[in-house]
Design a protein around this motif. Structure first.
Motif, PDB file in Angstrom:
ATOM      1  N   VAL A 186      -4.262 101.045  -4.193  1.00 15.11           N
ATOM      2  CA  VAL A 186      -5.076  99.905  -4.628  1.00 15.11           C
ATOM      3  C   VAL A 186      -4.928  99.728  -6.136  1.00 15.11           C
ATOM      4  O   VAL A 186      -4.737  98.614  -6.636  1.00 15.11           O
ATOM      5  CB  VAL A 186      -6.564 100.116  -4.260  1.00 15.11           C
ATOM      6  N   ARG A 187      -5.015 100.835  -6.859  1.00 15.99           N
ATOM      7  CA  ARG A 187      -4.876 100.778  -8.313  1.00 15.99           C
ATOM      8  C   ARG A 187      -3.509 100.225  -8.722  1.00 15.99           C
ATOM      9  O   ARG A 187      -3.401  99.402  -9.634  1.00 15.99           O
ATOM     10  CB  ARG A 187      -5.093 102.177  -8.885  1.00 15.99           C
ATOM     11  N   GLU A 188      -2.475 100.677  -8.031  1.00 14.56           N
ATOM     12  CA  GLU A 188      -1.124 100.204  -8.334  1.00 14.56           C
ATOM     13  C   GLU A 188      -0.975  98.711  -8.050  1.00 14.56           C
ATOM     14  O   GLU A 188      -0.337  97.979  -8.823  1.00 14.56           O
ATOM     15  CB  GLU A 188      -0.104 100.995  -7.520  1.00 14.56           C
ATOM     16  N   GLU A 189      -1.567  98.261  -6.945  1.00 16.55           N
ATOM     17  CA  GLU A 189      -1.457  96.842  -6.588  1.00 16.55           C
ATOM     18  C   GLU A 189      -2.214  95.960  -7.577  1.00 16.55           C
ATOM     19  O   GLU A 189      -1.772  94.845  -7.897  1.00 16.55           O
ATOM     20  CB  GLU A 189      -1.969  96.605  -5.167  1.00 16.55           C
ATOM     21  N   ILE A 190      -3.345  96.446  -8.086  1.00 12.28           N
ATOM     22  CA  ILE A 190      -4.059  95.695  -9.122  1.00 12.28           C
ATOM     23  C   ILE A 190      -3.202  95.613 -10.376  1.00 12.28           C
ATOM     24  O   ILE A 190      -3.123  94.566 -11.026  1.00 12.28           O
ATOM     25  CB  ILE A 190      -5.419  96.359  -9.421  1.00 12.28           C
ATOM     26  N   GLY A 191      -2.539  96.708 -10.702  1.00  6.75           N
ATOM     27  CA  GLY A 191      -1.627  96.691 -11.851  1.00  6.75           C
ATOM     28  C   GLY A 191      -0.503  95.695 -11.672  1.00  6.75           C
ATOM     29  O   GLY A 191      -0.148  94.954 -12.598  1.00  6.75           O
ATOM     30  N   ASP A 192       0.082  95.653 -10.468  1.00  3.74           N
ATOM     31  CA  ASP A 192       1.152  94.692 -10.182  1.00  3.74           C
ATOM     32  C   ASP A 192       0.654  93.259 -10.340  1.00  3.74           C
ATOM     33  O   ASP A 192       1.361  92.385 -10.858  1.00  3.74           O
ATOM     34  CB  ASP A 192       1.681  94.896  -8.757  1.00  3.74           C
ATOM     35  N   LEU A 193      -0.588  93.028  -9.876  1.00  2.00           N
ATOM     36  CA  LEU A 193      -1.177  91.689  -9.974  1.00  2.00           C
ATOM     37  C   LEU A 193      -1.349  91.280 -11.435  1.00  2.00           C
ATOM     38  O   LEU A 193      -0.996  90.161 -11.829  1.00  2.00           O
ATOM     39  CB  LEU A 193      -2.521  91.678  -9.255  1.00  2.00           C
ATOM     40  N   LEU A 194      -1.853  92.184 -12.251  1.00  2.00           N
ATOM     41  CA  LEU A 194      -2.029  91.896 -13.671  1.00  2.00           C
ATOM     42  C   LEU A 194      -0.686  91.659 -14.354  1.00  2.00           C
ATOM     43  O   LEU A 194      -0.562  90.797 -15.231  1.00  2.00           O
ATOM     44  CB  LEU A 194      -2.772  93.056 -14.353  1.00  2.00           C
ATOM     45  N   PHE A 195       0.328  92.433 -13.951  1.00  2.00           N
ATOM     46  CA  PHE A 195       1.654  92.267 -14.553  1.00  2.00           C
ATOM     47  C   PHE A 195       2.208  90.876 -14.259  1.00  2.00           C
ATOM     48  O   PHE A 195       2.799  90.233 -15.139  1.00  2.00           O
ATOM     49  CB  PHE A 195       2.611  93.339 -14.029  1.00  2.00           C
ATOM     50  N   VAL A 196       2.011  90.402 -13.045  1.00  2.00           N
ATOM     51  CA  VAL A 196       2.496  89.060 -12.692  1.00  2.00           C
ATOM     52  C   VAL A 196       1.737  87.997 -13.493  1.00  2.00           C
ATOM     53  O   VAL A 196       2.327  87.015 -13.955  1.00  2.00           O
ATOM     54  CB  VAL A 196       2.358  88.813 -11.179  1.00  2.00           C
ATOM     55  N   VAL A 197       0.434  88.195 -13.672  1.00  2.00           N
ATOM     56  CA  VAL A 197      -0.358  87.236 -14.447  1.00  2.00           C
ATOM     57  C   VAL A 197       0.160  87.146 -15.878  1.00  2.00           C
ATOM     58  O   VAL A 197       0.228  86.052 -16.457  1.00  2.00           O
ATOM     59  CB  VAL A 197      -1.853  87.613 -14.430  1.00  2.00           C
ATOM     60  N   THR A 198       0.563  88.280 -16.459  1.00  2.00           N
ATOM     61  CA  THR A 198       1.113  88.237 -17.823  1.00  2.00           C
ATOM     62  C   THR A 198       2.411  87.432 -17.854  1.00  2.00           C
ATOM     63  O   THR A 198       2.717  86.783 -18.862  1.00  2.00           O
ATOM     64  CB  THR A 198       1.376  89.649 -18.379  1.00  2.00           C
ATOM     65  N   ASN A 199       3.154  87.464 -16.769  1.00  2.00           N
ATOM     66  CA  ASN A 199       4.385  86.677 -16.709  1.00  2.00           C
ATOM     67  C   ASN A 199       4.090  85.186 -16.612  1.00  2.00           C
ATOM     68  O   ASN A 199       4.830  84.366 -17.169  1.00  2.00           O
ATOM     69  CB  ASN A 199       5.250  87.132 -15.531  1.00  2.00           C
ATOM     70  N   ILE A 200       3.026  84.832 -15.899  1.00  2.00           N
ATOM     71  CA  ILE A 200       2.621  83.429 -15.865  1.00  2.00           C
ATOM     72  C   ILE A 200       2.246  82.977 -17.274  1.00  2.00           C
ATOM     73  O   ILE A 200       2.637  81.891 -17.723  1.00  2.00           O
ATOM     74  CB  ILE A 200       1.443  83.227 -14.896  1.00  2.00           C
ATOM     75  N   ALA A 201       1.486  83.816 -17.980  1.00  2.00           N
ATOM     76  CA  ALA A 201       1.090  83.488 -19.357  1.00  2.00           C
ATOM     77  C   ALA A 201       2.323  83.290 -20.235  1.00  2.00           C
ATOM     78  O   ALA A 201       2.403  82.325 -21.000  1.00  2.00           O
ATOM     79  CB  ALA A 201       0.201  84.598 -19.917  1.00  2.00           C
ATOM     80  N   ARG A 202       3.286  84.194 -20.102  1.00  2.00           N
ATOM     81  CA  ARG A 202       4.497  84.091 -20.930  1.00  2.00           C
ATOM     82  C   ARG A 202       5.273  82.821 -20.617  1.00  2.00           C
ATOM     83  O   ARG A 202       5.758  82.136 -21.525  1.00  2.00           O
ATOM     84  CB  ARG A 202       5.387  85.325 -20.707  1.00  2.00           C
ATOM     85  N   GLN A 203       5.380  82.496 -19.338  1.00  2.00           N
ATOM     86  CA  GLN A 203       6.092  81.276 -18.941  1.00  2.00           C
ATOM     87  C   GLN A 203       5.437  80.039 -19.544  1.00  2.00           C
ATOM     88  O   GLN A 203       6.100  79.038 -19.814  1.00  2.00           O
ATOM     89  CB  GLN A 203       6.121  81.165 -17.421  1.00  2.00           C
TER      90      GLN A 203
ATOM     91  N   SER B 177       3.866  80.053 -22.434  1.00  2.00           N
ATOM     92  CA  SER B 177       3.788  80.285 -23.889  1.00  2.00           C
ATOM     93  C   SER B 177       2.359  80.636 -24.329  1.00  2.00           C
ATOM     94  O   SER B 177       1.882  80.170 -25.359  1.00  2.00           O
ATOM     95  CB  SER B 177       4.300  79.056 -24.666  1.00  2.00           C
ATOM     96  N   VAL B 178       1.694  81.437 -23.513  1.00  2.00           N
ATOM     97  CA  VAL B 178       0.344  81.907 -23.825  1.00  2.00           C
ATOM     98  C   VAL B 178       0.394  83.421 -24.022  1.00  2.00           C
ATOM     99  O   VAL B 178       0.958  84.133 -23.179  1.00  2.00           O
ATOM    100  CB  VAL B 178      -0.641  81.559 -22.685  1.00  2.00           C
ATOM    101  N   GLU B 179      -0.177  83.903 -25.119  1.00  2.00           N
ATOM    102  CA  GLU B 179      -0.259  85.341 -25.346  1.00  2.00           C
ATOM    103  C   GLU B 179      -1.441  85.852 -24.535  1.00  2.00           C
ATOM    104  O   GLU B 179      -2.577  85.472 -24.784  1.00  2.00           O
ATOM    105  CB  GLU B 179      -0.463  85.614 -26.842  1.00  2.00           C
TER     106      GLU B 179
ATOM    107  N   MET C 164      -0.848  93.988 -23.511  1.00  2.00           N
ATOM    108  CA  MET C 164       0.121  93.657 -24.547  1.00  2.00           C
ATOM    109  C   MET C 164       1.487  94.257 -24.227  1.00  2.00           C
ATOM    110  O   MET C 164       2.529  93.615 -24.410  1.00  2.00           O
ATOM    111  CB  MET C 164      -0.383  94.173 -25.896  1.00  2.00           C
ATOM    112  N   GLU C 165       1.492  95.490 -23.731  1.00  2.00           N
ATOM    113  CA  GLU C 165       2.748  96.142 -23.362  1.00  2.00           C
ATOM    114  C   GLU C 165       3.450  95.365 -22.258  1.00  2.00           C
ATOM    115  O   GLU C 165       4.667  95.144 -22.310  1.00  2.00           O
ATOM    116  CB  GLU C 165       2.481  97.577 -22.904  1.00  2.00           C
ATOM    117  N   ALA C 166       2.698  94.930 -21.246  1.00  2.00           N
ATOM    118  CA  ALA C 166       3.282  94.162 -20.143  1.00  2.00           C
ATOM    119  C   ALA C 166       3.905  92.870 -20.652  1.00  2.00           C
ATOM    120  O   ALA C 166       4.999  92.478 -20.226  1.00  2.00           O
ATOM    121  CB  ALA C 166       2.211  93.857 -19.097  1.00  2.00           C
ATOM    122  N   HIS C 167       3.210  92.191 -21.569  1.00  2.00           N
ATOM    123  CA  HIS C 167       3.730  90.949 -22.136  1.00  2.00           C
ATOM    124  C   HIS C 167       5.022  91.206 -22.908  1.00  2.00           C
ATOM    125  O   HIS C 167       6.002  90.450 -22.776  1.00  2.00           O
ATOM    126  CB  HIS C 167       2.684  90.333 -23.056  1.00  2.00           C
TER     127      HIS C 167
END
Length: 275
Positions: free
Chosen positions: A205-222, A224-226, A153-156
């Motif tokens: 590895v942990r940081e890269e997984i976080g980066d991957l999840l952050f990008v996915v939240t941006n796809i969702a936002r683009q 219009s998906v929460e 939610m914070e990333a979104h």
């Protein structure tokens, strides 16, 4: 007669009165905080029910959430800090102030312009309240995003905030390119950790997984998906399908350790066909 908001406030006053409920009288900011979060999540979860044409759970959960708000306001009143009318007055004034295109002379041709104006007004409000933080350049537009919110939610919220001031990809295809880049970086980090087995490489590895999840939240936002709601849907779907597997194994008097992965996959595909 139908009950009103004033009736709810009066009910709370009665519960907190000397002759009221012992449990309600014991509650404080600290004890109420987890309940507020729980009720907010239950209301959030009920949104999907309402979207599918079942509004009753949402109505109930919004009532529970409203009750928590009156509870907090009553405790604040007893502490001499503010009351429920102050809460209403402040949010009313804020909404008028942040909608100058409705209550003032400002023009806004579309929702994008509305949100851009909204962020500018919020930033000005924070500057007016701030004591100043010169070393960090003053107030940040991200100050309003809670660091205590769930990470997804914070990333979104972070990406939504910065997009409103123009820091964003132009189109969703660009975000998919970034997604592939992050997948490559994660694979590289995994390979490096396999070779070294060093803790520092596992951190990467942990940081890269976080980066991957952050990008996915941006796809969702683009799109219009929460993302929190989308993941909730997937969680529900997985629970439903896994329950089907459990039920089938129970019917056959079998245990998981007696079932091969191929057999489990076959049951999973059956579950998918059933929804």
């Amino acid at each position: 007669m139908p009950k009103t908001f004033d009736d709810l406030v009066a009910l709370m006053d009665r519960l907190r009165s000397p002759g009221g409920c012992p449990w309600d009288r014991e509650q404080t900011y600290a004890t109420l905080a987890p309940m507020l979060l729980e009720e907010a999540y239950e209301a959030f979860d009920a949104l999907e029910e309402a979207r599918q044409g079942r509004p009753d759970p949402l109505r109930e959960e919004l009532g529970d959430l409203l009750f928590q708000i009156t509870f907090f306001a009553r405790v604040a009143k007893e502490r001499g800090e503010f009351n429920i009318n102050d809460v209403i007055e402040e949010v009313h004034a804020k909404m008028v102030r942040r909608h100058p295109h409705v209550f003032g002379d400002t023009k806004a041709s579309d929702s994008t312009e509305v949100l851009r104006n909204w962020e500018a007004i919020k930033a000005e409000e924070k500057r007016a309240r701030a004591t100043g933080a010169p070393e960090s350049g003053g107030v940040s537009i991200l100050d309003g995003v809670s660091t205590k919110a769930p990470a997804l939610m914070e990333a979104h919220q972070i990406s939504t905030k910065v997009a409103r001031v123009g820091f964003d990809w132009k189109q969703v295809e660009d975000v998919f390119e970034k997604l592939q880049e992050e997948v490559g970086e994660l694979r590289a980090a995994i390979d490096e950790h396999k070779q070294s087995e060093e803790e520092a490489d596992h951190v990467r590895v942990r940081e890269e997984i976080g980066d991957l999840l952050f990008v996915v939240t941006n796809i969702a936002r683009q799109l219009s998906v929460e993302p929190e709601a989308a993941l909730k849907l997937s969680n529900r779907k997985f629970r439903r399908r896994f329950a089907y597997i459990e039920a089938k194994l129970h019917e056959q008097n079998r245990k998981f350790d007696e079932t091969t992965l191929d057999e489990l996959e076959e049951l999973w595909q059956e579950a998918k066909k059933n929804g």
